[in-house]
Motif scaffolding. Structure first.
Motif, PDB file in Angstrom:
ATOM      1  N   UNK A 120       0.827  -1.207   0.000  1.00 41.95           N
ATOM      2  CA  UNK A 120       0.000   0.000   0.000  1.00 41.95           C
ATOM      3  C   UNK A 120       0.858   1.253   0.000  1.00 41.95           C
ATOM      4  N   UNK A 121       1.919   1.209   0.802  1.00 45.86           N
ATOM      5  CA  UNK A 121       2.713   2.429   0.902  1.00 45.86           C
ATOM      6  C   UNK A 121       3.490   2.660  -0.390  1.00 45.86           C
ATOM      7  N   UNK A 122       3.965   1.576  -1.019  1.00 45.46           N
ATOM      8  CA  UNK A 122       4.652   1.742  -2.309  1.00 45.46           C
ATOM      9  C   UNK A 122       3.678   2.299  -3.344  1.00 45.46           C
ATOM     10  N   UNK A 123       2.440   1.842  -3.287  1.00 48.25           N
ATOM     11  CA  UNK A 123       1.447   2.280  -4.262  1.00 48.25           C
ATOM     12  C   UNK A 123       1.141   3.772  -4.100  1.00 48.25           C
ATOM     13  N   UNK A 124       0.957   4.197  -2.852  1.00 50.90           N
ATOM     14  CA  UNK A 124       0.573   5.594  -2.687  1.00 50.90           C
ATOM     15  C   UNK A 124       1.765   6.517  -2.911  1.00 50.90           C
ATOM     16  N   UNK A 125       2.980   6.000  -2.774  1.00 45.73           N
ATOM     17  CA  UNK A 125       4.146   6.845  -3.066  1.00 45.73           C
ATOM     18  C   UNK A 125       4.585   6.725  -4.519  1.00 45.73           C
ATOM     19  N   UNK A 126       3.791   6.056  -5.338  1.00 45.55           N
ATOM     20  CA  UNK A 126       4.124   5.835  -6.748  1.00 45.55           C
ATOM     21  C   UNK A 126       5.492   5.181  -6.894  1.00 45.55           C
ATOM     22  N   UNK A 127       5.802   4.255  -6.019  1.00 38.89           N
ATOM     23  CA  UNK A 127       7.082   3.550  -6.083  1.00 38.89           C
ATOM     24  C   UNK A 127       6.855   2.187  -6.726  1.00 38.89           C
ATOM     25  N   UNK A 128       6.428   2.196  -7.985  1.00 33.07           N
ATOM     26  CA  UNK A 128       6.166   0.951  -8.699  1.00 33.07           C
ATOM     27  C   UNK A 128       6.119   1.223 -10.188  1.00 33.07           C
ATOM     28  N   UNK A 129       6.123   0.160 -10.996  1.00 33.08           N
ATOM     29  CA  UNK A 129       5.915   0.315 -12.436  1.00 33.08           C
ATOM     30  C   UNK A 129       4.469  -0.046 -12.787  1.00 33.08           C
ATOM     31  N   UNK A 130       4.103  -1.277 -12.394  1.00 30.38           N
ATOM     32  CA  UNK A 130       2.725  -1.722 -12.584  1.00 30.38           C
ATOM     33  C   UNK A 130       2.275  -2.331 -11.263  1.00 30.38           C
ATOM     34  N   UNK A 131       1.022  -2.186 -10.932  1.00 29.36           N
ATOM     35  CA  UNK A 131       0.578  -2.781  -9.678  1.00 29.36           C
ATOM     36  C   UNK A 131      -0.859  -3.268  -9.793  1.00 29.36           C
ATOM     37  N   UNK A 132      -1.078  -4.423  -9.228  1.00 29.13           N
ATOM     38  CA  UNK A 132      -2.427  -4.982  -9.290  1.00 29.13           C
ATOM     39  C   UNK A 132      -3.329  -4.213  -8.320  1.00 29.13           C
ATOM     40  N   UNK A 133      -4.589  -4.119  -8.655  1.00 25.08           N
ATOM     41  CA  UNK A 133      -5.530  -3.374  -7.829  1.00 25.08           C
ATOM     42  C   UNK A 133      -6.915  -3.963  -8.019  1.00 25.08           C
ATOM     43  N   UNK A 134      -7.792  -3.614  -7.131  1.00 18.07           N
ATOM     44  CA  UNK A 134      -9.193  -3.909  -7.382  1.00 18.07           C
ATOM     45  C   UNK A 134     -10.029  -2.848  -6.690  1.00 18.07           C
ATOM     46  N   UNK A 135     -11.248  -2.745  -7.128  1.00 15.17           N
ATOM     47  CA  UNK A 135     -12.118  -1.711  -6.558  1.00 15.17           C
ATOM     48  C   UNK A 135     -13.524  -2.253  -6.473  1.00 15.17           C
ATOM     49  N   UNK A 136     -14.133  -2.066  -5.320  1.00 10.46           N
ATOM     50  CA  UNK A 136     -15.517  -2.469  -5.149  1.00 10.46           C
ATOM     51  C   UNK A 136     -16.324  -1.208  -4.879  1.00 10.46           C
ATOM     52  N   UNK A 137     -17.392  -1.038  -5.639  1.00  5.43           N
ATOM     53  CA  UNK A 137     -18.189   0.171  -5.499  1.00  5.43           C
ATOM     54  C   UNK A 137     -18.826   0.289  -4.123  1.00  5.43           C
ATOM     55  N   UNK A 138     -18.852   1.520  -3.610  1.00  2.00           N
ATOM     56  CA  UNK A 138     -19.485   1.751  -2.313  1.00  2.00           C
ATOM     57  C   UNK A 138     -20.996   1.783  -2.449  1.00  2.00           C
ATOM     58  N   UNK A 139     -21.440   2.323  -3.572  1.00  2.00           N
ATOM     59  CA  UNK A 139     -22.879   2.427  -3.809  1.00  2.00           C
ATOM     60  C   UNK A 139     -23.079   2.170  -5.290  1.00  2.00           C
ATOM     61  N   UNK A 140     -24.302   1.954  -5.669  1.00  2.00           N
ATOM     62  CA  UNK A 140     -24.575   1.532  -7.033  1.00  2.00           C
ATOM     63  C   UNK A 140     -24.677   2.739  -7.962  1.00  2.00           C
ATOM     64  N   UNK A 141     -23.508   3.240  -8.369  1.00  2.00           N
ATOM     65  CA  UNK A 141     -23.487   4.402  -9.258  1.00  2.00           C
ATOM     66  C   UNK A 141     -22.112   4.472  -9.910  1.00  2.00           C
ATOM     67  N   UNK A 142     -22.043   4.930 -11.192  1.00  4.28           N
ATOM     68  CA  UNK A 142     -20.723   4.984 -11.841  1.00  4.28           C
ATOM     69  C   UNK A 142     -19.752   5.901 -11.116  1.00  4.28           C
ATOM     70  N   UNK A 143     -20.276   6.899 -10.394  1.00  6.19           N
ATOM     71  CA  UNK A 143     -19.387   7.860  -9.756  1.00  6.19           C
ATOM     72  C   UNK A 143     -18.387   7.193  -8.804  1.00  6.19           C
ATOM     73  N   UNK A 144     -18.821   6.156  -8.115  1.00  3.88           N
ATOM     74  CA  UNK A 144     -17.926   5.520  -7.143  1.00  3.88           C
ATOM     75  C   UNK A 144     -16.713   4.895  -7.829  1.00  3.88           C
ATOM     76  N   UNK A 145     -16.825   4.614  -9.133  1.00  3.53           N
ATOM     77  CA  UNK A 145     -15.680   4.094  -9.875  1.00  3.53           C
ATOM     78  C   UNK A 145     -14.881   5.205 -10.551  1.00  3.53           C
ATOM     79  N   UNK A 146     -15.594   6.114 -11.206  1.00  3.34           N
ATOM     80  CA  UNK A 146     -14.903   7.050 -12.086  1.00  3.34           C
ATOM     81  C   UNK A 146     -14.270   8.212 -11.333  1.00  3.34           C
ATOM     82  N   UNK A 147     -14.872   8.579 -10.209  1.00  2.00           N
ATOM     83  CA  UNK A 147     -14.375   9.708  -9.439  1.00  2.00           C
ATOM     84  C   UNK A 147     -12.925   9.495  -8.999  1.00  2.00           C
ATOM     85  N   UNK A 148     -12.555   8.228  -8.796  1.00  2.00           N
ATOM     86  CA  UNK A 148     -11.249   7.983  -8.181  1.00  2.00           C
ATOM     87  C   UNK A 148     -10.066   8.372  -9.063  1.00  2.00           C
TER      88      UNK A 148
END
Lengths: 349, 563, 304
Positions: free
Chosen positions: B439-467
């Protein structure tokens, strides 16, 4: 019972009843045994010990396969298309469509979930695991034995200080220790220019750090056990005698104390090796060990364990890596026993 | 430690059920005897059997609605504390909860909620509009240190109040003109606000208890609850027990009287418990042994369902050569996503070319990049790396599977590595990291590629696209795009759903086709298991939420099967 | 006298351990509140840190921690935010103590006779069998034993429960899975100690006096032979009594072992340091007891 113990006795020393309090230095040579050089005598005894001999054979075969298998694959790759295909399917990191194939003529130990050849992965994984076990055992042997022996022999304040250091190291959270070691030191090394120039080196360095982390925790119990033995040994007659004769502490330590604790050391050492090999797999499970797709025996076994369930078992994923580990460790133990018996200083009175 | 004189050989293994072992192992005897007594003592205090036992994933980090962030926690908390709205058990759409009905102003910025008049805490006191106000302001109070305080930044002055720029809570966009009315003013029209009202963070908590006990308020018994259940036992890492709240406004509909939650982190343990009939429902997605999916999915008691989750990887777009969109596109086009879902995840996951999952409310996502190795090679060559020549060694970073789930990330990484090697001739090394380091490498942009996933908080595109807006903390790719930011901002100002959808689609195309700071791989498919012959009241829905009070054991099924 | 001094040293020792552990957890990258999902504004993270005083300089945090510790308060858990570290220890330690004692009983109950048998019948089939099985027990890790036992006893034959911690029957499989490894180690160490001791001069003397072999083995040899086992039992007990991550995780037992690993992974600072201190206290006490036992078992041992 009586008979048993007596035969035991002679088995160990060749000489029942002869006091063996003083190793090597005192007592004139009175037996044919000691007319020979110690090395030759040990070899002569060792040859008679069948389990130990077999074990040595197994280990040699294993080491040879581990060393030669990559060479064989390399050579095969150059021997026309058939050889290249052979090398291809046995490349330990080569994925294929043959997922979970049972053992057969193509894949002698079957394949895993990515269709990789389990046989090759075991042999390649052996490099890591044997290295880890070897490093851990050496650290345990050198640091642990010296530390414990010095503490036990010196006694008093030095003993207290040394053993309290062991207590402290034992109590610190080892996972955090490994994390800090791998990340902070890793960062420092990464920044160093000579590492940046060769990325391959960085990989090796990570492995080295892992070995250091594993070694650092492997010697502590050994030190305690050796100290316990030495505490009981140091007041014995032969130590006093040596002291009276003017032997320095180093001489007493290396010539009188350590040879006498050696057999317990060998046994505990053989118990340490599996512990370290498995600890490596635990670190890998936490993301601190070897990096995939590299394998180690521990990580292969951990993968295989996921398959144990009442519904369906891909038995080869657990049986082969587990079997190789257990056989190796058993062989190591029998070899250790054999060496201990063969080299038994107490027999040389 | 050990008595000095050994008296008898005692070669037989000492029996553990035996109490005091005489002779040399007196000490061991004691060790055996005392604990056994304790064990018997603990086993003897009677607890009524539960009506339902649910395996719920790892031990909840908290049960305080303002603090929780995870689904395992929310699933329990939604039974304890209710918000103005609650979720429909079938569709998971917001339906009236503590609020009986509401009005929305034409500019969609003002909501007027009318509370039911028969609302009581489980301890008997009335629930009023003041309690709603208190609960929401508590979330925005910095001293509460709520992770999800952001859910209330949609309120007028919400963010300013949280940051301390506004001290007076009267200036916040929430008021109680009378004990049964809550008036909410929003910063901008927020299409998903009613969904948010059902979200645990916004649920109503007991003021008196919290004032009196502070951070330890959840340890009080009886704990006043506003939802269909009350908390009767919480033994950490052991069991959580809920009992029906008879004073809940809709108590007549509550189906099961006692529900036990078991915190289980290992998929094999979960399956074993279920197979032996020790658990009725396993509903954590991580608790399925993936190796067995091909067998398990054929059984009638395994229920896969789609939900709002995307598995993807991020590029660090500040690090060459990933600064070049062609390189990013090449790497994406080289991936055979079909192989990933067929051979590795094996739960029937739909492959993803876009980021927002299909089936998201008020939205149809546009198609992004597919699988096209030839084009990938061409793009890579255009970017200056023909056949992968000269391409620097990269690293694909992922987190270790510690915590119980299968080693999915590693397996996917191994597959990706091979695909890039085969199709593009480039070497991407794998780097597995411990969770926090990752997590800390990811938030400090200390990587080339990194796996991720995201689960929507509520049923709306905004919870995905806003990020992926420039200054969002969840962006973590270094990608900043003014046009994207503008599109998201203007989408959220729209009151017309069609116009809003169009803006979002435009933004998403930037994300998944043109700029590609991320590569979506597949959409998660969840898997719950329970015997439909015995358990009723669980319906699959996009946010995988199943209100507890509707779940029940079929009457004719009798008591739990015990083998 | 020696032991009094040792006891007096315990406090400074614990201080050193707490300082080192504290420094180490804070040196690890990341923080307790790092999540995959970053809060909506950096303000939120700042507030979280402020609430738990993580924004203060490290030395002040440490002093604050020591101050709480002086009142017997191990601080709040940063992962399980409704619980304090004291809560967790109070709930989980008894479970681990119980399971650990059972496993210890199992390890000694199996290991000591097996080791004794191996030494008394050295070179015979009993020796070989006990040696083989004790080695097997050491080589096959708990994470393999546990699923095997469960698959056979709980799922195939349905004799015992698969997991959880409710009745005495629930304790059987975890006890075996946890104890086997230690039983193997104990057997090996005892056998070695016996063989070693049987060659000492005083055993020879006892033989010369015409004592029976049985009496020699039990009355004289055993006392010394158990020394390596006693040395090992300090760390072994500390490990057993504080729980095992693998076993507790697999059998879903609410013990302390899982927290030792998870608190480190979660960077739950107070929990990690608190558990390190708890473990250290236990280890120091046990090692003290071990050193005391040396003197009882072997009068030749002197510490001064």
């Amino acid at each position: 019972m009586n008979e048993t113990a007596r035969s035991t006795h002679s088995h160990n020393n060749g000489l029942p009843g002869v006091a063996r309090s003083a190793p090597a230095t005192d007592a004139p040579a009175t037996t044919p045994d000691s007319l020979q050089s110690p090395g030759r005598r040990a070899w002569r005894r060792f040859k008679k010990n069948r389990p130990a001999l077999t074990s040595a054979g197994i280990l040699i075969v294993l080491l040879l396969s581990v060393a030669l298998w990559p060479v064989i694959l390399q050579l095969a790759a150059r021997l026309g298309p058939a050889g290249a295909a052979f090398a291809h399917i046995h490349n330990p990191d080569q994925l294929s469509d043959a997922q979970f194939a049972p053992p057969g003529p193509g894949h002698w130990c079957g394949t895993d979930g990515h269709g990789r050849d389990v046989f090759s992965r075991i042999l390649y994984g052996a490099q890591i695991s044997l290295l880890v076990g070897g490093v851990g055992a050496s650290v345990s042997l050198v640091i642990g034995v010296l530390w414990g022996a010095i503490a036990g022999l010196a006694g008093g304040r030095l003993d207290s200080v040394l053993m309290r250091i062991v207590d402290i190291l034992y109590s610190l959270p080892s996972i955090i220790f490994v994390i800090v070691l791998l990340t902070t030191t890793g960062q420092m090394l990464k920044a160093a220019s000579w590492v940046q120039e060769s990325p391959g080196l960085a990989k090796e360095l990570r492995l080295m750090l892992l070995f250091i982390g594993l070694g650092a925790v492997s010697w502590l119990t050994m030190a305690r056990i050796v100290r316990g033995q030495v505490l009981s040994l140091r007041t014995r007659g032969f130590v006093d005698a040596a002291r009276v004769l003017g032997a320095g502490p180093w001489h007493i330590l290396t010539r009188h104390i350590i040879p006498n604790v050696f057999s317990v050391v060998i046994v505990y050492l053989t118990l340490t090796v599996p512990g370290i090999i498995l600890y490596e797999s635990f670190l890998s499970y936490l993301g601190l060990g070897v990096q995939p797709p590299m394998a180690s025996w521990g990580s292969l076994i951990a993968e295989g364990v996921d398959q144990i369930n009442p519904i369906r078992i891909y038995w080869w994923l657990i049986a082969f890596p587990g079997g190789v580990l257990v056989i190796t460790l058993l062989a190591l133990n029998f070899l250790g026993d054999g060496l201990r018996d063969a080299w038994n200083v107490k027999g040389s009175a | 430690m050990f008595p000095t004189a050994p008296s008898s050989p005692r070669l037989e293994p000492s029996k553990r059920s035996e109490a005091g072992a005489p002779g040399r192992n007196l000490c061991c005897g004691l060790f055996l005897f005392l604990p056994l007594l304790c064990l018997l003592a603990t086993a003897c205090h009677p607890e009524p059997p539960p009506d339902l036992t649910i395996i719920n994933g790892l031990e909840p980090e908290s049960l305080d609605p303002a603090i929780i962030t995870g689904q395992a926690e929310m699933r329990i908390v939604q039974g304890l504390f209710e918000g103005l709205t609650r979720l429909d058990p079938k569709t998971a759409d917001p339906i009236p909860g503590l609020a009986e009905h509401w009005e929305i102003s034409p500019d969609q910025c003002t909501y007027t909620f009318h509370l039911r008049t028969n609302l009581l805490w489980s301890t008997g006191e009335p629930i009023t509009a003041a309690d709603v106000l208190y609960s929401w302001i508590r979330v925005l109070d910095p001293a509460t240190a709520s992770d999800y305080a952001g859910q209330l930044f949609h309120l007028k002055n919400g963010e300013a109040f949280y940051a301390g720029k506004i001290k007076n809570p009267d200036l916040l966009g929430i008021h109680a003109p009378d004990p049964f009315t809550v008036r909410v003013e929003l910063e901008e029209p927020t299409a998903f606000f009613l969904d948010l009202c059902a979200f645990s963070t916004l649920s109503v908590v007991p003021r008196q208890t919290i004032d009196r006990h502070g951070d330890a308020w959840l340890k009080t018994r009886p704990l006043p609850s506003s939802g269909p259940y009350e908390l009767t036992a919480w033994r950490i890492n052991d069991k959580i027990r809920l009992k029906k709240n008879p004073r809940y406004w809709d108590a007549a509909q509550t189906r099961s009287a006692i529900i036990d939650f078991l915190p289980v982190g290992s998929p094999n343990a979960a399956l074993n418990l279920y197979e032996r009939g020790q658990a009725d429902i396993v509903w954590d997605k991580e608790l399925v042994p993936t190796e067995l999916l091909d067998v398990l999915l054929k059984r009638p008691d395994f229920h896969p369902f789609n939900y709002l989750g995307t598995y993807f990887f991020r590029f660090n777009v500040t690090r060459p050569p990933y600064t070049d969109p062609r390189v990013r596109q090449a790497l994406a086009l080289a991936i055979d996503k079909q192989r990933l879902v067929q051979r590795i995840t094996r739960n029937g996951e739909p492959i993803a070319s876009h980021f927002v999952p299909d089936g998201t409310a008020r939205y149809t996502p546009p198609a992004g990049l597919g699988h096209d190795p030839a084009r990938a090679r061409k793009l890579l060559a255009e970017a200056g790396f023909p056949g992968g020549k000269g391409f620097p060694r990269g690293e694909y970073m992922f987190n270790a599977a510690a915590g119980g789930s299968a080693k999915m990330h590693e397996k996917i990484a191994v597959e990706l590595q091979q695909m890039w090697r085969d199709e593009l001739g480039i070497e991407i090394e794998l780097r597995q990291l411990e969770w926090k380091v990752y997590l800390s490498a990811q938030s400090q942009l200390d990587y080339d590629l990194t796996r991720s996933s995201w689960v929507g908080d509520y049923n709306d595109p905004n919870t995905f696209l806003e990020m992926f807006t420039s200054d969002n903390g969840n962006n973590r790719t270094g990608w900043k795009n003014a046009r994207y930011d503008g599109l998201i901002r203007s989408a959220n100002r729209q009151t017309d759903p069609a116009a809003r959808e169009k803006k979002f689609q435009e933004a998403e195309l930037l994300l998944v086709r043109d700029e590609l700071p991320i590569v979506p791989l597949f959409f998660n498919v969840g898997l719950n298991y329970y015997d439909p012959e015995k358990i009723q009241g669980i319906w699959p829905n996009m946010i995988d939420q199943h209100p507890l009070q509707f779940i029940r054991r079929k009457p004719e099924a009798g008591t739990r099967r015990q083998h | 006298m020696y032991f009094l001094r040792r006891i007096a040293f315990t406090l400074p020792l614990l201080l050193i351990i707490s300082a080192l552990a504290f420094a180490m957890v804070h040196a690890a990258p990341g923080g307790p509140f790092d999540r995959e999902r970053v809060p909506a504004s950096p303000e939120i993270e700042r507030n979280l840190k402020a609430k738990y005083h993580l924004d203060e300089p490290l030395w002040r945090q440490y002093l604050r921690y020591l101050g709480d510790l002086a009142h017997g308060d191990f601080g709040p858990s940063l992962k399980y935010r409704n619980h304090t570290v004291n809560d967790v220890i109070a709930q989980a330690l008894p479970v681990s103590l119980l399971l650990g004692s059972l496993a210890l009983g199992f390890a000694l109950g199996i290991g000591l006779p097996a080791g004794y048998l191996g030494a008394a019948r050295q070179g015979q089939w009993q020796d070989f069998t006990s040696g083989f099985f004790s080695l097997l027990a050491v080589c096959v890790p708990g994470f393999v034993i546990a699923p095997l036992l469960v698959t056979l006893f709980a799922l195939k034959w349905r004799l015992l429960p698969v997991a959880l911690w409710e009745s005495p029957f629930h304790a059987i499989l975890p006890t075996v899975a946890l104890g086997l490894f230690y039983a193997g180690k104990v057997a090996r160490l005892l056998r070695e100690g016996m063989l070693n001791t049987m060659q000492s001069e005083f055993i020879t003397a006892a033989r010369a006096k015409g004592l029976g072999e049985n009496a020699i083995l039990l009355k004289h040899a055993f006392r010394l032979a158990i020394l390596p086992v006693v040395s090992y039992s300090g760390p072994m007990l500390a490990d057993l009594l504080t729980g095992s991550f693998v076993i507790e995780n697999f059998f879903q037992i609410p013990g302390l072992g899982v927290y030792f690993i998870n608190s480190s992974i979660n960077l739950d600072y107070p929990m990690t340091v608190g558990l390190a201190l708890l473990y250290a206290g236990l280890l120091i006490a046990l090692n003290l007891a071990v050193d005391f036992a040396y003197q009882l078992l072997d009068p030749r041992v002197k510490y001064e």
